[in-house]
Design a protein around this motif. Sequence first.
Motif, PDB file in Angstrom:
ATOM      1  N   SER A   1     -23.677  56.218  21.350  1.00  0.00           N
ATOM      2  CA  SER A   1     -22.716  56.891  22.224  1.00  0.00           C
ATOM      3  C   SER A   1     -21.957  57.981  21.481  1.00  0.00           C
ATOM      4  CB  SER A   1     -21.770  55.892  22.887  1.00  0.00           C
ATOM      5  OG  SER A   1     -21.008  55.259  21.929  1.00  0.00           O
ATOM      6  N   THR A   2     -21.733  57.838  20.180  1.00  0.00           N
ATOM      7  CA  THR A   2     -21.111  58.949  19.450  1.00  0.00           C
ATOM      8  C   THR A   2     -22.011  60.182  19.533  1.00  0.00           C
ATOM      9  OG1 THR A   2     -20.129  57.391  17.906  1.00  0.00           O
ATOM     10  CG2 THR A   2     -20.176  59.684  17.236  1.00  0.00           C
ATOM     11  N   GLY A   3     -23.312  59.961  19.329  1.00  0.00           N
ATOM     12  CA  GLY A   3     -24.255  61.071  19.434  1.00  0.00           C
ATOM     13  C   GLY A   3     -24.250  61.677  20.822  1.00  0.00           C
ATOM     14  N   GLU A   4     -24.235  60.810  21.830  1.00  0.00           N
ATOM     15  CA  GLU A   4     -24.286  61.317  23.205  1.00  0.00           C
ATOM     16  C   GLU A   4     -22.985  62.032  23.584  1.00  0.00           C
ATOM     17  OE1 GLU A   4     -26.680  61.672  25.156  1.00  0.00           O
ATOM     18  OE2 GLU A   4     -25.938  61.774  27.207  1.00  0.00           O
ATOM     19  N   ILE A   5     -21.859  61.567  23.052  1.00  0.00           N
ATOM     20  CA  ILE A   5     -20.592  62.257  23.357  1.00  0.00           C
ATOM     21  C   ILE A   5     -20.627  63.675  22.811  1.00  0.00           C
ATOM     22  CG2 ILE A   5     -18.122  62.336  22.818  1.00  0.00           C
ATOM     23  CD1 ILE A   5     -18.139  59.250  22.979  1.00  0.00           C
ATOM     24  N   ILE A   6     -21.062  63.807  21.547  1.00  0.00           N
ATOM     25  CA  ILE A   6     -21.131  65.148  20.965  1.00  0.00           C
ATOM     26  C   ILE A   6     -22.060  66.029  21.796  1.00  0.00           C
ATOM     27  CG2 ILE A   6     -21.874  66.449  18.923  1.00  0.00           C
ATOM     28  CD1 ILE A   6     -20.974  64.063  17.243  1.00  0.00           C
ATOM     29  N   THR A   7     -23.193  65.447  22.208  1.00  0.00           N
ATOM     30  CA  THR A   7     -24.151  66.203  23.011  1.00  0.00           C
ATOM     31  C   THR A   7     -23.539  66.608  24.350  1.00  0.00           C
ATOM     32  OG1 THR A   7     -25.882  64.866  22.017  1.00  0.00           O
ATOM     33  CG2 THR A   7     -26.486  66.142  23.945  1.00  0.00           C
ATOM     34  N   GLU A   8     -22.916  65.644  25.018  1.00  0.00           N
ATOM     35  CA  GLU A   8     -22.381  65.929  26.346  1.00  0.00           C
ATOM     36  C   GLU A   8     -21.221  66.908  26.296  1.00  0.00           C
ATOM     37  OE1 GLU A   8     -21.719  62.704  29.007  1.00  0.00           O
ATOM     38  OE2 GLU A   8     -23.690  61.826  28.664  1.00  0.00           O
ATOM     39  N   LYS A   9     -20.491  66.920  25.187  1.00  0.00           N
ATOM     40  CA  LYS A   9     -19.378  67.864  25.075  1.00  0.00           C
ATOM     41  C   LYS A   9     -19.895  69.298  25.094  1.00  0.00           C
ATOM     42  CE  LYS A   9     -15.498  65.615  24.976  1.00  0.00           C
ATOM     43  NZ  LYS A   9     -14.438  65.910  25.947  1.00  0.00           N
ATOM     44  N   SER A  10     -21.174  69.502  24.785  1.00  0.00           N
ATOM     45  CA  SER A  10     -21.726  70.850  24.849  1.00  0.00           C
ATOM     46  C   SER A  10     -22.291  71.131  26.234  1.00  0.00           C
ATOM     47  CB  SER A  10     -22.812  71.032  23.797  1.00  0.00           C
ATOM     48  OG  SER A  10     -24.007  70.406  24.224  1.00  0.00           O
ATOM     49  N   GLY A  11     -22.144  70.177  27.154  1.00  0.00           N
ATOM     50  CA  GLY A  11     -22.637  70.379  28.520  1.00  0.00           C
ATOM     51  C   GLY A  11     -24.049  69.882  28.732  1.00  0.00           C
ATOM     52  N   ASN A  12     -24.647  69.277  27.713  1.00  0.00           N
ATOM     53  CA  ASN A  12     -26.006  68.753  27.870  1.00  0.00           C
ATOM     54  C   ASN A  12     -25.957  67.261  28.150  1.00  0.00           C
ATOM     55  OD1 ASN A  12     -27.234  71.149  27.478  1.00  0.00           O
ATOM     56  ND2 ASN A  12     -27.982  70.718  25.415  1.00  0.00           N
TER      57      ASN A  12
ATOM     58  N   GLY B   1     -35.019  47.188  23.656  1.00  0.00           N
ATOM     59  CA  GLY B   1     -34.460  46.834  24.965  1.00  0.00           C
ATOM     60  C   GLY B   1     -33.686  47.952  25.620  1.00  0.00           C
ATOM     61  N   ASP B   2     -32.612  47.565  26.328  1.00  0.00           N
ATOM     62  CA  ASP B   2     -31.864  48.559  27.097  1.00  0.00           C
ATOM     63  C   ASP B   2     -30.656  49.082  26.339  1.00  0.00           C
ATOM     64  OD1 ASP B   2     -30.355  46.311  27.082  1.00  0.00           O
ATOM     65  OD2 ASP B   2     -29.934  46.276  29.234  1.00  0.00           O
ATOM     66  N   ARG B   3     -30.678  48.974  25.013  1.00  0.00           N
ATOM     67  CA  ARG B   3     -29.492  49.395  24.257  1.00  0.00           C
ATOM     68  C   ARG B   3     -29.201  50.883  24.400  1.00  0.00           C
ATOM     69  NH1 ARG B   3     -31.655  45.154  21.625  1.00  0.00           N
ATOM     70  NH2 ARG B   3     -30.197  43.502  21.052  1.00  0.00           N
ATOM     71  N   GLY B   4     -30.248  51.690  24.554  1.00  0.00           N
ATOM     72  CA  GLY B   4     -30.038  53.128  24.724  1.00  0.00           C
ATOM     73  C   GLY B   4     -29.241  53.423  25.982  1.00  0.00           C
ATOM     74  N   TRP B   5     -29.579  52.719  27.064  1.00  0.00           N
ATOM     75  CA  TRP B   5     -28.849  52.954  28.318  1.00  0.00           C
ATOM     76  C   TRP B   5     -27.422  52.443  28.202  1.00  0.00           C
ATOM     77  CZ3 TRP B   5     -31.076  56.503  30.707  1.00  0.00           C
ATOM     78  CH2 TRP B   5     -32.478  56.595  30.749  1.00  0.00           C
ATOM     79  N   LEU B   6     -27.255  51.331  27.473  1.00  0.00           N
ATOM     80  CA  LEU B   6     -25.888  50.840  27.250  1.00  0.00           C
ATOM     81  C   LEU B   6     -25.062  51.885  26.516  1.00  0.00           C
ATOM     82  CD1 LEU B   6     -26.123  47.093  26.225  1.00  0.00           C
ATOM     83  CD2 LEU B   6     -24.757  48.082  28.056  1.00  0.00           C
ATOM     84  N   ALA B   7     -25.702  52.572  25.562  1.00  0.00           N
ATOM     85  CA  ALA B   7     -24.982  53.606  24.806  1.00  0.00           C
ATOM     86  C   ALA B   7     -24.510  54.706  25.750  1.00  0.00           C
ATOM     87  CB  ALA B   7     -25.874  54.178  23.708  1.00  0.00           C
ATOM     88  N   ILE B   8     -25.359  55.071  26.719  1.00  0.00           N
ATOM     89  CA  ILE B   8     -24.961  56.128  27.656  1.00  0.00           C
ATOM     90  C   ILE B   8     -23.843  55.623  28.571  1.00  0.00           C
ATOM     91  CG2 ILE B   8     -25.761  57.526  29.602  1.00  0.00           C
ATOM     92  CD1 ILE B   8     -28.401  57.826  28.141  1.00  0.00           C
ATOM     93  N   ALA B   9     -23.937  54.364  28.994  1.00  0.00           N
ATOM     94  CA  ALA B   9     -22.860  53.796  29.803  1.00  0.00           C
ATOM     95  C   ALA B   9     -21.555  53.786  29.014  1.00  0.00           C
ATOM     96  CB  ALA B   9     -23.221  52.382  30.247  1.00  0.00           C
TER      97      ALA B   9
ATOM     98  N   PRO C   1     -21.653  44.576  30.717  1.00  0.00           N
ATOM     99  CA  PRO C   1     -21.246  45.903  30.239  1.00  0.00           C
ATOM    100  C   PRO C   1     -21.392  46.979  31.309  1.00  0.00           C
ATOM    101  CG  PRO C   1     -22.653  44.838  28.625  1.00  0.00           C
ATOM    102  CD  PRO C   1     -22.646  43.950  29.836  1.00  0.00           C
ATOM    103  N   TYR C   2     -22.459  46.882  32.089  1.00  0.00           N
ATOM    104  CA  TYR C   2     -22.657  47.888  33.143  1.00  0.00           C
ATOM    105  C   TYR C   2     -21.590  47.753  34.219  1.00  0.00           C
ATOM    106  CZ  TYR C   2     -27.199  48.560  30.973  1.00  0.00           C
ATOM    107  OH  TYR C   2     -28.184  48.819  30.085  1.00  0.00           O
ATOM    108  N   LEU C   3     -21.275  46.497  34.558  1.00  0.00           N
ATOM    109  CA  LEU C   3     -20.238  46.278  35.575  1.00  0.00           C
ATOM    110  C   LEU C   3     -18.908  46.855  35.112  1.00  0.00           C
ATOM    111  CD1 LEU C   3     -20.949  42.667  36.867  1.00  0.00           C
ATOM    112  CD2 LEU C   3     -21.134  44.826  38.107  1.00  0.00           C
ATOM    113  N   VAL C   4     -18.594  46.601  33.841  1.00  0.00           N
ATOM    114  CA  VAL C   4     -17.341  47.118  33.301  1.00  0.00           C
ATOM    115  C   VAL C   4     -17.346  48.641  33.366  1.00  0.00           C
ATOM    116  CG1 VAL C   4     -15.930  47.284  31.235  1.00  0.00           C
ATOM    117  CG2 VAL C   4     -16.987  45.125  31.826  1.00  0.00           C
ATOM    118  N   THR C   5     -18.492  49.249  33.063  1.00  0.00           N
ATOM    119  CA  THR C   5     -18.582  50.707  33.122  1.00  0.00           C
ATOM    120  C   THR C   5     -18.312  51.217  34.525  1.00  0.00           C
ATOM    121  OG1 THR C   5     -20.197  50.671  31.357  1.00  0.00           O
ATOM    122  CG2 THR C   5     -20.077  52.674  32.665  1.00  0.00           C
ATOM    123  N   ILE C   6     -18.898  50.532  35.510  1.00  0.00           N
ATOM    124  CA  ILE C   6     -18.681  50.962  36.893  1.00  0.00           C
ATOM    125  C   ILE C   6     -17.200  50.851  37.243  1.00  0.00           C
ATOM    126  CG2 ILE C   6     -19.145  50.390  39.308  1.00  0.00           C
ATOM    127  CD1 ILE C   6     -21.970  49.557  38.350  1.00  0.00           C
ATOM    128  N   LEU C   7     -16.570  49.757  36.790  1.00  0.00           N
ATOM    129  CA  LEU C   7     -15.141  49.594  37.066  1.00  0.00           C
ATOM    130  C   LEU C   7     -14.338  50.728  36.435  1.00  0.00           C
ATOM    131  CD1 LEU C   7     -14.576  45.750  36.714  1.00  0.00           C
ATOM    132  CD2 LEU C   7     -14.639  47.143  38.790  1.00  0.00           C
TER     133      LEU C   7
END
Lengths: 339, 513
Positions: A23-34, A253-261, A305-311
């Motif tokens: 998620s640190t990687g994805e935050i940096i990426t998303e901050k650039s609009g990607n 497993g689904d850890r990558g998707w958890l990182a995005i959540a 974790p996904y439920l918490v993210t939705i909340l």
Amino acid sequence: MFDLISQFIQRAILQGTPLLFGSTGEIITEKSGNLNLGIPGIMYMGGISGVIGGFFYQQSVRIVNPVLAILIPLVCALAGSLLASLIYCFLTITLKANQNVTGLALTTFGVGFGNFFGGSLIKLVDSDVPSIALTKIAKVYKTTLPFAQWLEDSDSLPLQILEWFCKTFLSYGFMVYLAVVVALIAAVLLKKTRMGLHLRAVGENPATADAAGINVTKYKYFATCIGGMIAGLGGLYYVMDYTNGVWSNNGFGDRGWLAIALVIFATWKPNFAILGSYLFGALYILFNYIEGASMEIIPVLKMLPYLVTILVLIFVSMRKKRENQPPASLGLSYFREER
Amino acid sequence: MNNVAAVELVNVTKTFGSVVANRNVNMDVKKGEILAILGENGSGKTTLMNMLSGIYHPDEGQIFIDGKEAQISSPKDAFAYRIGMIHQHFKLVDIFTAAENIVLGIDDGKFDPKGISKKVEEISAKYGFEIDPSKKIYEMAVSEKQTVEIVKVLYRGADILILDEPTAVLTPQETQKLFAVLRQMRADGKAVIIITHKLHEVLSISDRVAILRKGEHIATVNTAETSETELTELMVGQKVALNIERDAPQGCLDRLTVSHVNCVSREGVKLLDDVSFTAKSGEILGIAGIAGSGQRELLEAIAGLQHLDGGEITYVNPKNGEIVNLRDKNPKQIKELGVRLSFVPEDRLGMGLVGNMDITDNMMLRSYRRGKSMFLDRKRPKNLAEEIIKSLQVVTPGAGTPVRRLSGGNVQKVLVGREIASAPSVLMVAYPVRGLDINSSYTIYNLLNTQKRNGVAVIFVGEDLDVLMELCDRIMVIGSGKITGIVDGRSCTKEEIGYLMTKTEKAEEGENA
């Protein structure tokens, strides 16, 4: 009781660390609009690249050199995830392809890439089990700070507390700490520096950034590649530390998707992601600690974790605080106005 | 005062495809001077200034800064020449503070929020701004955002300031404040260029006025030696004969009555201010006005797309004389009331047609509700599409071609064709010939005339006064959301319309003074 809590926290941290890298990687990426939905694939590719590097190193020597044992898989993992990120960058930034489609394709590709090379290596060693064990290298990766052992079996209470503390927080391989350090550096970089300001401007309003003389393409490329490499470390950590150097196909497993959540959960703040990742890790393993959790209930608990993210998403959307919203141009390609 | 011009443009020409935006423009601004650039919509004011700010590059001609030839090929180059432009549409990042926006893109090593705030406050004090460096942009009113934009260019050390219609979004009081700041800048030796089409502002703020018309520089006059009448004449120019046919309106009956309509934007600005008029069957009612004076809102209000804050819109059914109220109805409800209303919006591919769908499918946007079958009837729309292609000579490979692949003129023909095909009794068209070549334009004029002969009430929003004066039976002039006058299309003069277009603001200022 003390031991149980200690063990729970330990396992939560171990479980949370790959998520934190991702998620640190994805935050940096998303901050650039990607919006890089290829992160699960990139983490997968980071993991297998590290395994490939480590495998050939371990095969070629009898006694592993600790420095090389760390560096070779690390560099390979960085290179693998950089390559994956470059594919994403080229498609979405240079060719302006749809980010969601590209990201999902990259995830599918990354998983396939990992399983293909994983399978090849397994065949190469003619193993009985469908996995490869890089135990010698994993041992180096799992080397902990020495304090944890010094204090064992003390009599006095203060020392026991100290021991508990050391066991709970200081008994990990270096990558657990690296994840925290990287997240903290990212937080400071984004918030306190000119570079971070420019990066955030690119993700919020690329046209404005462009008019202010900021090189939008450069920032997007760098942020996405660096973000991807950080996420790739999550994959490396997972194999080398979490699973003790055992690679088995689809094990990640689904850890990558958890990182995005987790990115959404942390409202795009790397420092929040640190605690968030450990919370996610705790929720992920909670089923082990609930007595009488049957087979039917475990998947439901793993969904927490996904439920918490939705909340969090609902809560943040309701509060409408602008600072907690995703970067305004997230997911959009930037087309410069017609000249 | 320095005699060398701060900026000098020599024979600058810029074309976009076959359209000439600026032709051989010669102009100069001195230090310590405010130059106003005056011109109608599409006269090339903004294009000209974009060449100074590095957005466009001139095709021909030279730009001199302080007497030396300059090559400005990017906004960064413009900063280096100390040119700063305040665009009409602000370029600010909403979730950043004023200070963060001001320093965006500057690379001077250290990043020191306190130092930045201090410098911002210094600049503000010098020119009399009020600004809170730590306030977020999304919390700001429009005038505050504009202040941030101005401070942004001053922070970069701009000596040449270009303001593109800065008063369009301001209240009269805010305008006065802005002008006070501009006078301070002039006293400080800066060269200020202000683009506007409000005559009284030109007279009150500028030292000289440069007038552009259809991309050409007509004249530069000293403000002290000119008058509103002279400026209007220079701006609108001589009447050009276009020879558009125009029959006498026949069988005129009231068809659509708009009375006392008010409409307020989310920011609290009056978009429509007590608008009343009647559109009659068998005539073309022209609407003239500076862009953004409320034309769009007016048409959308009639079409049921704009919420009204007061007033009534009534329609007389030509079949039975029944009167229906259209206020607060959506387009579907309006249709269900038996009102035959057609609307050709300004934004053809945004509101009118779907670019990625083919011509047949676009026809169906108006008829998809017809029929009871679960499946769509594609036959009739397809026939209609082919009929339009044939009768309006739409250049396309076939009815199955996505609309976005057609040229602007052909897109417009498809849209107008579809709207006319539904046999309207009220037809509203907004800028129907924008971007069209001469032949396509005449095709559209003829279509409108045919509709008029058929007894349709046509409402035509246009920008070219010559066209309005030759096509329309009556011309209604709108200024800042108010109707400033309705004149006869056959007897009015261009100056008369030009005067009405710029009138309201002046009256308002008189009231405030």
